[in-house]
Design a protein around this motif. Structure first.
Motif, short mmCIF file in Angstrom:
data_model
loop_
_atom_site.label_atom_id
_atom_site.label_comp_id
_atom_site.label_asym_id
_atom_site.label_seq_id
_atom_site.Cartn_x
_atom_site.Cartn_y
_atom_site.Cartn_z
N GLU A 52 0.82 -1.21 0.00
CA GLU A 52 0.00 0.00 0.00
C GLU A 52 0.86 1.26 0.00
N MET A 53 1.96 1.23 0.72
CA MET A 53 2.87 2.39 0.73
C MET A 53 3.47 2.61 -0.65
N ALA A 54 3.82 1.53 -1.32
CA ALA A 54 4.40 1.65 -2.66
C ALA A 54 3.39 2.24 -3.64
N LEU A 55 2.12 1.87 -3.50
CA LEU A 55 1.09 2.45 -4.35
C LEU A 55 0.97 3.95 -4.13
N VAL A 56 1.09 4.38 -2.88
CA VAL A 56 1.06 5.82 -2.58
C VAL A 56 2.23 6.51 -3.29
N LEU A 57 3.41 5.92 -3.20
CA LEU A 57 4.58 6.51 -3.87
C LEU A 57 4.38 6.58 -5.37
N LEU A 58 3.81 5.54 -5.96
CA LEU A 58 3.55 5.56 -7.41
C LEU A 58 2.61 6.70 -7.80
N ASN A 59 1.65 6.96 -6.95
CA ASN A 59 0.66 8.00 -7.26
C ASN A 59 1.13 9.42 -6.99
N TYR A 60 2.07 9.58 -6.06
CA TYR A 60 2.39 10.94 -5.63
C TYR A 60 3.85 11.36 -5.75
N SER A 61 4.75 10.44 -5.87
CA SER A 61 6.16 10.81 -5.98
C SER A 61 6.62 10.65 -7.42
N ALA A 70 12.11 2.00 -3.46
CA ALA A 70 10.92 1.29 -2.98
C ALA A 70 10.79 -0.08 -3.65
N ALA A 71 11.29 -0.22 -4.85
CA ALA A 71 11.25 -1.52 -5.54
C ALA A 71 12.01 -2.59 -4.75
N GLU A 72 12.99 -2.17 -3.98
CA GLU A 72 13.78 -3.11 -3.19
C GLU A 72 12.97 -3.74 -2.05
N TRP A 73 11.81 -3.20 -1.75
CA TRP A 73 10.95 -3.78 -0.73
C TRP A 73 10.40 -5.13 -1.16
N PHE A 74 10.40 -5.40 -2.47
CA PHE A 74 9.73 -6.58 -3.01
C PHE A 74 10.72 -7.51 -3.69
N SER A 75 10.47 -8.80 -3.51
CA SER A 75 11.35 -9.79 -4.14
C SER A 75 10.90 -10.02 -5.59
N GLU A 76 11.76 -10.66 -6.33
CA GLU A 76 11.44 -11.00 -7.72
C GLU A 76 10.92 -12.43 -7.82
N ASP A 84 1.49 -10.30 -7.22
CA ASP A 84 1.14 -8.87 -7.12
C ASP A 84 2.36 -8.03 -6.78
N ASN A 85 3.18 -8.53 -5.88
CA ASN A 85 4.40 -7.80 -5.51
C ASN A 85 5.37 -7.70 -6.68
N ALA A 86 5.52 -8.79 -7.43
CA ALA A 86 6.42 -8.77 -8.59
C ALA A 86 5.91 -7.79 -9.64
N ASP A 87 4.59 -7.77 -9.85
CA ASP A 87 3.99 -6.84 -10.80
C ASP A 87 4.25 -5.40 -10.37
N LEU A 88 4.08 -5.12 -9.10
CA LEU A 88 4.33 -3.78 -8.58
C LEU A 88 5.81 -3.41 -8.69
N LYS A 89 6.68 -4.38 -8.47
CA LYS A 89 8.12 -4.13 -8.57
C LYS A 89 8.48 -3.70 -10.00
N VAL A 90 7.84 -4.29 -10.99
CA VAL A 90 8.11 -3.93 -12.39
C VAL A 90 7.89 -2.44 -12.62
N ILE A 91 6.75 -1.93 -12.19
CA ILE A 91 6.45 -0.52 -12.46
C ILE A 91 7.30 0.41 -11.61
N LEU A 92 7.64 -0.01 -10.39
CA LEU A 92 8.53 0.81 -9.56
C LEU A 92 9.90 0.93 -10.21
N LEU A 93 10.40 -0.18 -10.74
CA LEU A 93 11.69 -0.14 -11.44
C LEU A 93 11.59 0.74 -12.69
#
Length: 131
Positions: A52-61, A70-76, A84-93
């Motif tokens: 949820e914190m990563a989604l906030v960062l995607l929307n506002y930072s 923030a991508a480092e919070w999630f494993s590959e 879901d975490n891997a999918d989120l990691k893709v967009i953070l990267l």
């Protein structure tokens, strides 16, 4: 010390929530990222909190370094339970300026039997950006 007296064993959870809201309201995304790093290191809160914190960062930072960190919070790990975490990691990267890493992970995800554009919206958007 007062929080510890008031909340006892739940102190960490309550202080994290307060800090999270405060950093969001003030737009202090570096402090927000550091809070996420503290949560990750502490391991006391569910992984959903970091999601949820990563989604906030995607929307506002818009700061690439923050998103990349923030991508480092999630494993590959590409297991179904971590999809879901891997999918989120893709967009953070991707938004964090690490396009090569994002593409590599997106292609791995696309090769999974469980892949579909609906189930992996961030991966799908990165893959479409590669075309």
């Amino acid at each position: 010390a007062r929080a510890e007296l008031a909340f006892g064993q739940d102190e960490f959870e309550y202080t994290v929530k307060y800090k999270s809201y405060f950093y969001q309201l003030t737009g202090n995304w570096n402090a927000y990222l550091n809070l996420g790093n503290e949560i990750k290191a502490n391991g006391l809160l569910p992984s959903q909190t970091l999601f949820e914190m990563a989604l906030v960062l995607l929307n506002y930072s818009v700061e690439e370094e923050i998103l990349s960190s923030a991508a480092e919070w999630f494993s590959e790990d590409l297991s179904e339970s971590n999809s879901d975490n891997a999918d989120l990691k893709v967009i953070l990267l991707w938004r964090g300026g690490e396009e090569a890493k994002a593409k590599e992970l997106a292609l791995k995800i696309k090769s999974l039997q469980i892949y579909s554009p609906t189930n992996f919206p961030y991966t799908t958007s990165v893959l479409s950006g590669m075309e």
